[in-house]
Design an enzyme around this catalytic site. Sequence first.
Site, PDB file in Angstrom:
ATOM      1  CB  THR A  15      -0.905  -0.007   1.258  1.00  0.00           C
ATOM      2  OG1 THR A  15      -1.590  -1.255   1.286  1.00  0.00           O
ATOM      3  CG2 THR A  15      -1.898   1.130   1.241  1.00  0.00           C
ATOM      4  CE  LYS A 108       4.617   0.240  12.869  1.00  0.00           C
ATOM      5  NZ  LYS A 108       3.911   0.460  11.655  1.00  0.00           N
ATOM      6  CD  GLU A 132       8.608  12.935  10.072  1.00  0.00           C
ATOM      7  OE1 GLU A 132       9.498  13.769  10.197  1.00  0.00           O
ATOM      8  OE2 GLU A 132       7.803  12.642  10.987  1.00  0.00           O
ATOM      9  CB  ILE A 139       1.779  13.702  12.530  1.00  0.00           C
ATOM     10  CG1 ILE A 139       0.280  13.419  12.554  1.00  0.00           C
ATOM     11  CG2 ILE A 139       2.124  14.915  13.384  1.00  0.00           C
ATOM     12  CD1 ILE A 139      -0.269  13.110  13.945  1.00  0.00           C
ATOM     13  CG  ASP A 204       1.840   0.346  15.709  1.00  0.00           C
ATOM     14  OD1 ASP A 204       2.504   0.113  14.678  1.00  0.00           O
ATOM     15  OD2 ASP A 204       1.230   1.413  15.895  1.00  0.00           O
ATOM     16  CE  LYS A 208       3.087   3.743  14.754  1.00  0.00           C
ATOM     17  NZ  LYS A 208       1.633   3.668  14.635  1.00  0.00           N
ATOM     18  N   GLY A 305      -1.982   4.798   6.673  1.00  0.00           N
ATOM     19  CA  GLY A 305      -2.671   4.846   5.377  1.00  0.00           C
ATOM     20  C   GLY A 305      -1.709   5.208   4.272  1.00  0.00           C
TER      21      GLY A 305
END
Length: 431
Positions: A15, A108, A132, A139, A204, A208, A305
């Site tokens: 994706t 991550k 990033e 964000i 998850d 991060k 996404g």
Amino acid sequence: MSKKPLNIAIAGIGTVGTGVVEIIQTQGELLSQRAGRPINIVAVSSRNQNKSRSVDLGGFTWYNNPVDIASDPSVDVVVELIGGADGVAYELCEKALKNGKHFVTANKALIARHGASLAKLAEENNVTIAFEAAVAGGIPIIKALKEGLSSNNISRISGILNGTCNFMLTAMAETGRDFDTILKEAQELGYAESDPSFDIDGVDAAHKLAILTSIAFGTKVDFESIYIEGIRNISLTDIKFARELGYKIKLLGICSNENGIFEQRVCPCLIPEEYPVARVDGVNNALFIQGEPIGKLVMEGPGAGKGATASAVIADIMDIARGCFSYAFNIPSSLLKKQDFVDITQHEGEYYLRILAEDKAGVLAGVTDILKDENISVSSVLQKSTAKGENAHIIVITHETFEQSIIKAVEKIEKIASVIKRPNVIRIESL
Ligand code: HSE
């Protein structure tokens, strides 16, 4: 434009990979103008060459083994979108850096586990490793910390770092449907990771958080020391009581440095509903940053996404194209400190306790006696009979106390004969 093009190769055309290809193919001219040089995709690798895709990969060199990309002399930047802390992603990263190629990733787990050593390897080979897209999707939090906030002493970051959990907690509150039903819906909508436990058990978000802690505090990325509690124990009952008391429940990742006491944890928290972060609902992520001299800053946006994550990947590629290199974790890897983080039992804060007990004389007194014995001061108490009437939920909101006292109190309360099950404990967060 006379400058030499920047040649990139993408490993993993799922994706996000498709999103990156699409942006470069459709926005190529704009990107070139902004970077001052063309950005070309020269090679790709993915599991299945014959899969039908929305982008045309025909013009690029195809590698069956992604690790071979690292040896292609035409490639300047390797973009890794495979995932996983070890295995192929790690091998590709190590080889790319050793071969003098810049490395951009959304992975991550890789950075949370091996970030410090990979940053060192990048410095030794005069290349950059950038991620990033690994934290909060679209964000630009890493850029915000490293660039816009570079003069700040950060004291605390509290973040909604997992869109799946935020979607689930929001949907449970809004629809009154239970955890399992909403989890299924999150999976159908494609929000949850392939293994949903990474999302709902807080792993998850912890990956991060580990990255953010390191960048914010100049500490060696240390995933292992994070206290992690997911959202499996959050029931509709807790969400309803929290609302009645003026709170929302959110899964937060929090890192803080209060006068040299460092803490990092991921856990569900009650947040006063009037706070900006409490109003971030659905699949969105948010970051609440406290620093000096900035004060307080909130960033909200899509945490996952295709478009959001690809946007962050391209931002790193653009930096490389422009020649803007920064240290992976904000300072040279040799200066990153090995930091001790306080154990969760040392945490100090307010707490929500929900005790399910038989509705009979003396139960509430028994509970408050135990709280008194543990020197826990009560801020408010709410009691509600259950639907059938024979049991009651006793909700206690405490004043600030130590987690160690709460643990001891819960052990004793659980042993009261009329108490039906172990009390549910949720930390209250005043951001
Ligand atoms: N599954 C993650 C989330 C997105 O729900 O936020 C990728 O980290």
